[in-house]
Design an enzyme around this catalytic site. Structure first.
Site, PDB file in Angstrom:
ATOM      1  N   LYS A  20      -6.216  37.238   0.418  1.00  0.00           N
ATOM      2  CA  LYS A  20      -7.113  37.142  -0.067  1.00  0.00           C
ATOM      3  C   LYS A  20      -7.865  36.562  -1.551  1.00  0.00           C
ATOM      4  CE  LYS A  20      -5.800  42.897  -0.329  1.00  0.00           C
ATOM      5  NZ  LYS A  20      -6.569  43.925  -1.022  1.00  0.00           N
ATOM      6  N   TYR A  60     -12.930  47.701   5.716  1.00  0.00           N
ATOM      7  CA  TYR A  60     -12.104  48.792   5.395  1.00  0.00           C
ATOM      8  C   TYR A  60     -13.103  50.105   5.411  1.00  0.00           C
ATOM      9  CZ  TYR A  60      -9.298  44.780   2.766  1.00  0.00           C
ATOM     10  OH  TYR A  60      -8.436  44.243   2.233  1.00  0.00           O
ATOM     11  N   ASN A 123      -4.981  41.771  -5.469  1.00  0.00           N
ATOM     12  CA  ASN A 123      -3.229  41.535  -5.545  1.00  0.00           C
ATOM     13  C   ASN A 123      -2.721  40.553  -4.019  1.00  0.00           C
ATOM     14  OD1 ASN A 123      -4.517  42.631  -3.125  1.00  0.00           O
ATOM     15  ND2 ASN A 123      -3.472  45.015  -3.430  1.00  0.00           N
ATOM     16  N   HIS A 126      -3.191  41.462   2.043  1.00  0.00           N
ATOM     17  CA  HIS A 126      -3.167  42.750   2.690  1.00  0.00           C
ATOM     18  C   HIS A 126      -1.916  42.993   3.651  1.00  0.00           C
ATOM     19  CE1 HIS A 126      -4.773  45.737   5.873  1.00  0.00           C
ATOM     20  NE2 HIS A 126      -4.511  45.044   6.247  1.00  0.00           N
ATOM     21  N   GLU A 137      -6.491  45.613  13.316  1.00  0.00           N
ATOM     22  CA  GLU A 137      -6.829  44.754  12.521  1.00  0.00           C
ATOM     23  C   GLU A 137      -6.532  43.458  13.068  1.00  0.00           C
ATOM     24  OE1 GLU A 137      -5.878  47.367   8.536  1.00  0.00           O
ATOM     25  OE2 GLU A 137      -4.136  45.396   8.745  1.00  0.00           O
TER      26      GLU A 137
HETATM   27  P1  IDP Z   1      -2.908  48.899   0.266  1.00  0.00           P
HETATM   28  O1  IDP Z   1      -3.544  47.300   1.041  1.00  0.00           O
HETATM   29  O2  IDP Z   1      -1.365  48.247  -0.588  1.00  0.00           O
HETATM   30  O3  IDP Z   1      -2.358  49.359   1.598  1.00  0.00           O
HETATM   31  P2  IDP Z   1      -5.206  50.330   0.528  1.00  0.00           P
HETATM   32  O4  IDP Z   1      -4.467  52.530  -0.243  1.00  0.00           O
HETATM   33  O5  IDP Z   1      -5.255  50.557   1.436  1.00  0.00           O
HETATM   34  O6  IDP Z   1      -3.905  50.053  -0.768  1.00  0.00           O
HETATM   35  O7  IDP Z   1      -6.140  49.674  -0.794  1.00  0.00           O
HETATM   36  C1  IDP Z   1      -6.885  48.503   0.055  1.00  0.00           C
HETATM   37  C2  IDP Z   1      -6.962  47.734  -0.980  1.00  0.00           C
HETATM   38  O8  IDP Z   1      -8.002  48.358  -2.246  1.00  0.00           O
HETATM   39  C3  IDP Z   1      -5.970  47.630  -1.877  1.00  0.00           C
HETATM   40  O9  IDP Z   1      -5.229  46.344  -1.018  1.00  0.00           O
HETATM   41  C4  IDP Z   1      -6.856  46.615  -3.157  1.00  0.00           C
HETATM   42  O10 IDP Z   1      -6.961  45.570  -2.938  1.00  0.00           O
HETATM   43  C5  IDP Z   1      -7.366  47.864  -3.489  1.00  0.00           C
HETATM   44  N1  IDP Z   1      -7.176  49.574  -4.384  1.00  0.00           N
HETATM   45  C6  IDP Z   1      -7.134  50.173  -4.288  1.00  0.00           C
HETATM   46  N2  IDP Z   1      -6.974  50.820  -4.662  1.00  0.00           N
HETATM   47  C7  IDP Z   1      -7.689  50.665  -5.690  1.00  0.00           C
HETATM   48  C8  IDP Z   1      -7.678  50.615  -7.222  1.00  0.00           C
HETATM   49  O11 IDP Z   1      -7.227  51.767  -7.696  1.00  0.00           O
HETATM   50  N3  IDP Z   1      -8.511  49.754  -7.828  1.00  0.00           N
HETATM   51  C9  IDP Z   1      -9.194  48.395  -7.226  1.00  0.00           C
HETATM   52  N4  IDP Z   1      -8.561  48.494  -6.145  1.00  0.00           N
HETATM   53  C10 IDP Z   1      -7.991  48.470  -5.322  1.00  0.00           C
HETATM   54 MG    MG Z   2      -4.010  49.886   3.238  1.00  0.00          MG
END
Ligand code: IDP
Ligand code: MG
Length: 148
Positions: A20, A60, A123, A126, A137
């Site tokens: 990211k 997304y 984080n 992805h 994807e």
């Molecule tokens: P994942 O990446 O672990 O699959 P997802 O629920 O698919 O998690 O969410 C996609 C991305 O959206 C996450 O990796 C994170 O960067 C962002 N995200 C998810 N939940 C939050 C939140 O509560 N606050 C801010 N960003 C979030």
């Molecule tokens: Mg996800």
């Protein structure tokens, strides 16, 4: 995101990842790619891309309507990312374990998100959440000329 590409013979053996923008800007791309290879994931396609906001929205689209959607697409289009297709048996599940929980504070010690993530949004990486999404994807980022 557009429908599934025709190419599906690696279904079950590939996952899709991105380093990211924040992790790339912090200079972690090399370390993260090395860690990915150390985990037994073979990099079979790789590129650096700066997504437009529209492209991030498309990638997304499954999260449209979620409270973090706007923040997520702004962030993912804020700078270059590294996109890659990874090959391994059980790639999707193994890679999800290898990167750790979405929230780096909850990710197991030694996982990529634990090591390189800053917070829930930033984080580090992805990882696809299903075989079907991995194929979709990978097809979103890579043409048939850019991947095996
Ligand atoms: P994942 O990446 O672990 O699959 P997802 O629920 O698919 O998690 O969410 C996609 C991305 O959206 C996450 O990796 C994170 O960067 C962002 N995200 C998810 N939940 C939050 C939140 O509560 N606050 C801010 N960003 C979030
Ligand atoms: Mg996800």
């Amino acid at each position: 995101m557009p429908p599934l590409p025709i190419f599906m013979s690696m279904n079950g053996k590939i996952t899709f990842t991105m380093v990211k923008p924040s992790a790339h800007a912090s200079g972690y791309s090399g370390k993260i790619l090395a860690k990915i290879e150390e985990g037994g994931f073979k990099i079979i396609a790789l590129k650096l891309v700066h997504l437009t906001k529209e492209q991030a929205c498309m990638f997304y689209d499954v999260h449209i309507g979620r409270p973090f959607y706007e923040e997520l697409v702004n962030f993912m289009s804020s700078g270059p990312i590294i996109a890659a297709i990874l090959q391994k048996e059980n790639a999707v599940e193994d890679f999800r374990k290898y990167i750790g929980a979405t929230d780096p504070a909850k990710a197991e010690p030694g996982t990529i998100r634990n090591l390189y993530g800053k917070n829930m949004g930033e984080n580090a990486v992805h990882g696809s959440d299903s075989d079907e999404n991995a194929v979709r994807e990978a097809g979103f980022f890579f043409s048939s000329l850019e991947r095996p």
